[in-house]
Design a protein around this motif. Structure first.
Motif, PDB file in Angstrom:
ATOM      1  N   ASN A 232       0.827  -1.212   0.000  1.00  0.00           N
ATOM      2  CA  ASN A 232       0.000   0.000   0.000  1.00  0.00           C
ATOM      3  C   ASN A 232       0.863   1.264   0.000  1.00  0.00           C
ATOM      4  O   ASN A 232       0.539   2.249  -0.668  1.00  0.00           O
ATOM      5  N   LEU A 233       1.981   1.209   0.727  1.00  0.00           N
ATOM      6  CA  LEU A 233       2.875   2.364   0.806  1.00  0.00           C
ATOM      7  C   LEU A 233       3.490   2.680  -0.558  1.00  0.00           C
ATOM      8  O   LEU A 233       3.495   3.836  -1.008  1.00  0.00           O
ATOM      9  N   LEU A 234       3.996   1.645  -1.235  1.00  0.00           N
ATOM     10  CA  LEU A 234       4.624   1.875  -2.545  1.00  0.00           C
ATOM     11  C   LEU A 234       3.580   2.307  -3.576  1.00  0.00           C
ATOM     12  O   LEU A 234       3.860   3.153  -4.432  1.00  0.00           O
ATOM     13  N   ALA A 235       2.385   1.748  -3.480  1.00  0.00           N
ATOM     14  CA  ALA A 235       1.309   2.137  -4.410  1.00  0.00           C
ATOM     15  C   ALA A 235       1.001   3.634  -4.280  1.00  0.00           C
ATOM     16  O   ALA A 235       0.721   4.313  -5.273  1.00  0.00           O
ATOM     17  N   GLU A 236       1.081   4.161  -3.051  1.00  0.00           N
ATOM     18  CA  GLU A 236       0.825   5.589  -2.825  1.00  0.00           C
ATOM     19  C   GLU A 236       1.954   6.459  -3.384  1.00  0.00           C
ATOM     20  O   GLU A 236       1.725   7.573  -3.860  1.00  0.00           O
ATOM     21  N   ILE A 237       3.186   5.960  -3.305  1.00  0.00           N
ATOM     22  CA  ILE A 237       4.355   6.747  -3.709  1.00  0.00           C
ATOM     23  C   ILE A 237       4.506   6.812  -5.236  1.00  0.00           C
ATOM     24  O   ILE A 237       4.905   7.840  -5.784  1.00  0.00           O
TER      25      ILE A 237
END
Length: 244
Positions: free
Chosen positions: A204-209
């Motif tokens: 989820n973190l990488l998807a946001e970045i």
């Protein structure tokens, strides 16, 4: 009287060779017992026949002994001096893969890694120790909404350069040699344990970045491990795979 090397016995009657053998056995037991205690933490039994592969891998696990999977760096994305992610190109290559479907991710990677260790440590058609490459990767899948992982996990070992053309055949029929196509990967580093919660958090973190996460596969991700599953503070990466 001067003692000849052939009669190099200690006062207790044991030879130097016997002492060395005993120390070797003690070291093997110590390592096995350590891995067994780690295994219990992941609800995995580490069988006694893992003693030799564990010892071999431990001996040959110095940083200079490890071969890194080669890639070409395309881009580094930073913010205020912090590295957010890297965009890399990995070339076409052969990997030894095993798919596990245990109840928990940690169980799957431990059991899969043990099978690959046996393959690396002489249980292959060459009868040779193949050498460690890093990272060891696991392919995970999520449901469409990326809210949870499925049980199927593939653990994979990159075959060293010298074995790419003719990989030794595994004795374990569960291990398959696959050729992976050239792939563009978005990679972000994280530390610590890997389980369902930490992996979903990193996805989820990488998807946001990422500026355009929709360019990547939405249900298939890779966790790259640079330290063995027994290590406490592991160095890992989450990889998003660009659609072909």
């Amino acid at each position: 009287l001067e003692e000849s090397p052939d009669s190099a016995y200690h006062s207790n009657g044991s030879s130097l060779e016997e002492d060395a053998e005993r120390m070797e056995d003690e070291e093997q037991e110590r390592l096995l017992s350590y891995w067994q205690s780690v295994g219990r933490g992941h609800q995995v039994d580490v069988p006694r026949d893992m003693a030799e592969p564990i010892q071999q891998l431990t001996r040959n696990n110095s940083p200079q002994e490890r071969q890194t999977v080669p890639f070409t760096l395309i881009q580094r994305k930073e913010k205020l001096g912090d590295l957010l992610y890297e965009k890399r190109q990995y070339g076409k290559a052969k990997w030894a893969c095993i798919t596990m479907k245990e109840k928990q991710y940690e169980q799957s990677i431990c059991l899969g890694f043990m099978k690959l260790m046996r393959y690396i440590c002489e249980q292959n058609s060459s009868g040779l120790y193949l050498g460690i490459t890093i990272p060891i990767v696991t392919i995970v899948h999520t449901n469409e909404s990326q809210s949870e992982m499925t049980q199927s996990v593939t653990v994979a070992y990159y075959l060293p350069e010298v074995l790419q053309d003719e990989p030794p055949h595994p004795f374990d029929s569960d291990i398959i040699i696959e050729e992976w196509p050239s792939t563009i990967v978005y990679s972000r580093s994280f530390r610590g344990i890997t389980n369902e919660d930490s992996i979903m958090r990193e996805i989820n973190l990488l998807a946001e970045i990422l500026e355009s996460p929709e360019l990547c596969l939405q249900d298939t991700f890779i966790i790259a491990g640079y330290t063995n599953p027994a290590a406490a503070n592991r160095h890992n990466e989450i990889w998003f795979l660009q659609r072909p």
